[in-house]
Design an enzyme around this catalytic site. Structure first.
Site, short mmCIF file in Angstrom:
data_model
loop_
_atom_site.label_atom_id
_atom_site.label_comp_id
_atom_site.label_asym_id
_atom_site.label_seq_id
_atom_site.Cartn_x
_atom_site.Cartn_y
_atom_site.Cartn_z
N TRP A 93 0.83 -1.21 0.00
CA TRP A 93 0.00 0.00 0.00
C TRP A 93 0.86 1.25 0.00
CZ3 TRP A 93 -4.39 -0.25 -2.10
CH2 TRP A 93 -5.19 -1.39 -1.95
N ASP A 124 -1.83 6.91 6.06
CA ASP A 124 -2.87 6.03 5.52
C ASP A 124 -3.26 5.06 6.64
OD1 ASP A 124 -4.45 4.18 4.28
OD2 ASP A 124 -3.04 3.69 2.68
N LYS A 165 -12.92 -1.16 5.61
CA LYS A 165 -12.26 -2.10 6.52
C LYS A 165 -12.83 -2.00 7.92
CE LYS A 165 -9.14 -2.46 3.06
NZ LYS A 165 -8.23 -1.62 2.26
C1 LIG Z 1 -7.65 -1.06 1.23
C2 LIG Z 1 -6.53 -0.11 1.38
C3 LIG Z 1 -6.36 0.98 0.50
C4 LIG Z 1 -7.24 1.19 -0.72
O1 LIG Z 1 -8.51 1.54 -0.38
P1 LIG Z 1 -9.61 1.85 -1.53
O2 LIG Z 1 -10.69 2.45 -0.73
O3 LIG Z 1 -9.93 0.55 -2.16
O4 LIG Z 1 -9.00 2.80 -2.49
C5 LIG Z 1 -5.32 1.84 0.75
N1 LIG Z 1 -4.49 1.67 1.79
C6 LIG Z 1 -4.62 0.64 2.64
C7 LIG Z 1 -3.67 0.50 3.79
C8 LIG Z 1 -5.65 -0.28 2.46
O5 LIG Z 1 -5.78 -1.31 3.32
#
Ligand SMILES: *Cc1c(COP(=O)(O)O)cnc(C)c1O
Length: 358
Positions: free
Chosen positions: A102, A171, A195
């Site tokens: 990521w 993030d 999530k």
């Molecule tokens: C799932 C995830 C993303 C991407 O998320 P989207 O909403 O699908 O764009 C980015 N960073 C992390 C750490 C993730 O787990």
């Protein structure tokens, strides 16, 4: 009704009582004769939901008026671009740490916009981990420093956050609101909703309002944070139903207590790591000091056994255990809403599977 134990990395399991509440209100929201999905986003019924979603977030994280809480579209992935578009000025450098898949995606997008310094790189190491703060080679006067608090695919997590001079951008897609943290340590936090927060369809962004003023005039209106701050995330039609679900989930977190939830999360993860460490049959894939409380990753002695494990687990009611296609192995995603009984049941299944195949 038989609910599966959903161990998927995302979209992920939601609290049962939240789903039940949404079901109750689905056809007739609080006597209005229509679903919240059908209400105008500028109407009284929805505006109250929107306001509570923001208020709950502020209360849970102790956020003051110097920060904005935004609900944006395009998931966390669009944030990979919006952050440098808004915060990385001409001639400036942004520091990024590479901790895995990521972080690498965030770096790739930032490089399309401006100058990036990879301040620490352990993205390809196995066992997987996040960088140590002491390894970070930071730029003097950097526009910001970007980290990924939890690498969802590899199962490595920052256990404490680095203190940086430049605004820290994080993030938190896969561990936001799973543990308390001090918002003041960050310039900007973002998270895809699917999530730990809500169904898919939005990113939560929490940012210092002054950072939004950095943006240059050439950035499209919809991609400017200032647009969304000025319009309270209602510049265009917002993802109303996802925000409604987010409001119910944050209400549930408030009721449970963030500290209680955190202790429960640590305990759930520890049970799985104990089961992994108690035998040579299972092997954890992350460095122990960086083991994620949200995504527990491990291997079996062979890919054939891993395939059998996933298949038999699915038959026993455990869904979504297959590791990400890029790394293989097994991944159990045990976000806030995943029940303790589900973890206990999975530990029993692991012991039983080993007894039959070890
Ligand atoms: C799932 C995830 C993303 C991407 O998320 P989207 O909403 O699908 O764009 C980015 N960073 C992390 C750490 C993730 O787990």
């Amino acid at each position: 009704m038989a609910r599966a134990y959903n161990l998927s990395a995302g979209p992920a399991t939601l609290p049962l009582e939240v789903l039940e509440e949404a079901q109750q209100e689905l056809l007739d929201y609080k006597g209005t004769g229509m679903s919240i999905m059908e209400h105008s986003h500028r109407g009284k019924a929805y505006m109250a939901v929107h306001a509570e979603a923001i208020a709950n977030t502020k209360e849970l994280l102790g956020i003051g008026d110097d920060y904005a809480v935004l609900f944006l579209q395009g998931g966390a992935s669009l944030q990979f671009s919006m952050i440098p578009m808004n915060l990385l000025g001409e001639g400036q450098t942004a520091d990024y740490t590479n901790s895995g898949a990521w972080a690498a995606k965030a770096i790739k997008e930032a490089k399309l916009i401006g100058k990036v310094n990879v301040a620490a790189d352990c993205g390809k190491e196995i066992p997987t981990r996040v960088p140590l703060a002491s390894e970070m080679n930071l730029t003097d006067g950097a526009a910001y420093v970007h980290i990924t608090s939890n690498e969802t695919i590899s199962g490595a997590q920052w256990k404490s956050f680095p203190k940086t001079e430049a605004p820290l951008v994080c993030d938190m897609s896969s561990d936001i609101l799973s543990r308390p943290f001090n918002t003041k340590d960050f310039g900007l936090i973002y998270a895809g909703a699917q999530k730990n927060l809500a169904p898919a369809g939005m990113a939560l962004v929490i940012m210092r309002k002054d950072l939004a003023e950095r943006v240059s005039g050439s950035v499209p209106t919809m991609l400017k944070y200032s647009t969304h701050i000025e319009n309270d995330s209602m510049f265009n039609t917002c993802p109303c139903f996802t925000i409604y679900m987010y409001m119910l989930v944050t209400r549930w977190i408030k009721k449970t207590g963030l500290e209680t939830l955190y202790a429960r999360n640590v305990d759930k993860a520890a049970k799985l790591y104990r089961a992994i460490d108690s035998t040579d049959f299972y092997k954890g894939t992350a460095v122990p000091a960086c083991r994620s409380d949200m995504n527990v990753t491990w291997r079996l002695p062979s890919e054939e056994l891993e395939a059998a494990f996933v298949k038999e687990a699915a038959e026993a009611g455990f869904s979504g255990l297959k590791g990400h296609r890029s790394v293989g192995g097994i991944r159990a995603s045990i976000y806030n809403a995943f029940p303790v009984e589900g973890v206990d049941a999975l530990v029993s299944f692991m012991k039983d599977f080993e007894a039959r195949n070890g």
